[in-house]
Design a protein around this motif. Structure first.
Motif, short mmCIF file in Angstrom:
data_model
loop_
_atom_site.label_atom_id
_atom_site.label_comp_id
_atom_site.label_asym_id
_atom_site.label_seq_id
_atom_site.Cartn_x
_atom_site.Cartn_y
_atom_site.Cartn_z
N ILE A 34 0.85 -1.21 0.00
CA ILE A 34 0.00 0.00 0.00
C ILE A 34 0.88 1.25 0.00
O ILE A 34 0.56 2.25 -0.63
N GLY A 35 2.02 1.18 0.68
CA GLY A 35 2.93 2.33 0.70
C GLY A 35 3.46 2.64 -0.69
O GLY A 35 3.43 3.78 -1.14
N PHE A 36 3.91 1.59 -1.38
CA PHE A 36 4.46 1.83 -2.71
C PHE A 36 3.36 2.32 -3.66
O PHE A 36 3.56 3.25 -4.44
N SER A 37 2.20 1.68 -3.57
CA SER A 37 1.10 2.02 -4.47
C SER A 37 0.64 3.47 -4.25
O SER A 37 0.45 4.23 -5.20
N ASP A 38 0.47 3.87 -3.00
CA ASP A 38 0.03 5.25 -2.71
C ASP A 38 1.10 6.28 -3.08
O ASP A 38 0.78 7.44 -3.33
N SER A 39 2.35 5.85 -3.10
CA SER A 39 3.41 6.81 -3.45
C SER A 39 3.27 7.27 -4.90
O SER A 39 3.86 8.26 -5.30
N GLU A 40 2.46 6.55 -5.69
CA GLU A 40 2.23 6.99 -7.07
C GLU A 40 1.51 8.34 -7.15
O GLU A 40 1.48 8.97 -8.20
N ALA A 53 0.67 15.28 2.00
CA ALA A 53 0.06 14.39 2.99
C ALA A 53 0.11 12.94 2.52
O ALA A 53 0.54 12.05 3.25
N MET A 54 -0.32 12.69 1.28
CA MET A 54 -0.37 11.31 0.80
C MET A 54 1.04 10.73 0.66
O MET A 54 1.28 9.57 0.99
N GLY A 103 -6.04 3.45 -8.55
CA GLY A 103 -7.23 3.96 -9.26
C GLY A 103 -7.32 5.47 -9.20
O GLY A 103 -6.31 6.17 -9.23
N ASP A 104 -8.58 5.98 -9.12
CA ASP A 104 -8.75 7.43 -8.99
C ASP A 104 -8.68 7.79 -7.50
O ASP A 104 -8.48 6.92 -6.64
N TRP A 105 -8.89 9.07 -7.19
CA TRP A 105 -8.75 9.50 -5.80
C TRP A 105 -9.76 8.79 -4.89
O TRP A 105 -9.44 8.41 -3.76
N ALA A 106 -10.97 8.57 -5.40
CA ALA A 106 -12.01 7.91 -4.59
C ALA A 106 -11.59 6.47 -4.28
O ALA A 106 -11.79 5.98 -3.17
N MET A 107 -10.99 5.80 -5.27
CA MET A 107 -10.52 4.43 -5.06
C MET A 107 -9.41 4.40 -4.01
O MET A 107 -9.41 3.56 -3.11
N THR A 108 -8.49 5.34 -4.13
CA THR A 108 -7.39 5.40 -3.15
C THR A 108 -7.92 5.64 -1.74
O THR A 108 -7.50 4.99 -0.79
#
Lengths: 263, 113
Positions: A34-40, A53-54, A103-108
């Motif tokens: 999740i850390g790597f994925s959100d770093s996108e 923040a993200m 995905g999009d912001w809602a998916m994240t």
């Protein structure tokens, strides 16, 4: 070396050590993925402040993963970097919830909310555990994760409360993630051994029930559908799909470009 | 950062001023500002921009429009001589030196930190 010997000494029993290794791998892989994925989102989040923040949340998760891989490395006497990077995609033990890309912001946000609330319940069952190295580490991780739940909750609330595109996108993400949300609690090999040894305080099933009960009032208030039962829970940490293969290709690419190099 | 094409219903971003305290007992000092749609997210962003490296023990987040601004130079920098309002108008140095000589005390050293 002292730490390594001490760590081994504490888990002399082979069965317990194997079960503990499975638990550490699942925890570390979840945080890593999740850390790597959100770093996108770095550089492309909805606004500059949210970008910071993200990115900071993603860094927290990678920090937790590094600490957990470190513990596992001591336990099984292996280089933490090798554990993190030198496995084939199918050998990763993160939950299927995290096989959904950002995905999009809602998916994240939906993914973060489901994962962070589940992770909080899971960590609570570890914080008083009998294996001190993990109990101590979890005590620290919990303090950072508190903020993660606040952040995800604040955004979930906003997306759910604004009719039209924000709520529609959130509902689409919610539907896609629903059957996989509970895979954070997919039973681990040897979890009865861990419970017997006092390392975890409850079974995966009990934790999943606790999590569903805890988020229910929020879902009712925000008029979000109650989550469906977990699909194929026994396979919840196996068989990662194409999306993860692509993520894996990204995070291992530098390491694979020059195997064995010292960075 | 401000998106003029934001869909209807989307909250508008506004500036929030962030004050930070570096350690217990220090004064609150202005750190900078963040853009956020409401107080809750403003506090989140203040935390990320002014606190995530453990550089603060407390943050105050204030909506900029709640700050009463005074920058009237007639009030702050009056043109006439006001030197009699400054403590420098009173020549204390010689009196203090005389008092120290009587009491036998040395001049205190400048406080550090």
């Amino acid at each position: 070396m002292t730490t390594t010997q001490a760590t081994h000494a504490l888990v002399a029993d082979r069965l317990t050590r194997d079960a503990l290794a499975e638990l550490l791998l699942a925890l570390a892989d979840d945080e890593f993925v999740i850390g790597f994925s959100d770093s996108e989102w770095t550089g492309i989040a909805p606004l500059l402040e949210e970008d910071v923040a993200m990115s900071s949340l993603a860094q927290d998760e990678l920090g937790h993963a590094a600490a957990l891989y470190g513990l596992l490395g001591e336990l099984i006497d292996r280089d933490p970097d090798a554990i993190a990077y030198d496995r084939e995609p199918d050998a990763y033990r993160h939950c299927r919830l995290l096989d959904h890309g950002r995905g999009d912001w809602a998916m994240t946000i939906a993914r973060r909310y489901l994962y962070d609330t589940a992770d909080a319940v899971r960590l609570e069952a570890l914080v008083g555990g009998s294996w001190a190295p993990l109990a101590e580490l979890v005590g620290k991780i919990v303090r950072e994760e508190r903020y993660h739940v606040m952040h995800a909750g604040a955004w979930l609330e906003r997306l759910a409360s604004v009719e039209g595109e924000p709520r529609d996108r959130l509902l689409a993400a919610w539907d896609a993630l629903g059957p996989d949300a509970g895979t954070v609690f997919s039973p681990l090999v040897g979890e009865t051994t861990l419970q017997g040894a006092g390392i975890v305080a409850a079974t995966s099933g009990e934790l999943e029930d606790r999590w569903r009960a805890r988020i229910a009032p929020t879902l009712v208030r925000l008029r979000l559908p109650i989550l469906p039962p977990t699909a194929r829970p026994e396979r919840g940490r196996l068989e990662h799909g194409e999306a993860f293969r692509s993520l894996w290709g990204g995070f291992t690419s530098v390491r694979r470009s020059d195997p064995g190099a010292t960075w | 950062m401000i998106d003029d094409t934001a869909p209807a219903g989307a909250a508008t971003l506004e500036p929030w001023e962030v004050f930070r305290q570096e350690k217990e007992g220090d004064p609150m000092r202005h750190g900078g500002s963040v853009l956020a749609p409401d107080a809750e997210l403003a506090v989140h962003y203040a935390r990320e921009l002014f606190g995530r490296r453990q550089e603060s023990v407390r943050l105050w987040v204030v909506r900029r429009s709640d700050v009463h601004d005074l920058a009237d130079q007639d009030l702050l920098q009056p043109p006439l001589d006001r030197s009699f309002k400054k403590p420098g108008g009173y020549l204390m140095r010689d009196k203090l030196a005389a008092a120290r000589a009587v009491s036998g005390q040395a001049k205190p050293r400048a406080r550090s930190g």
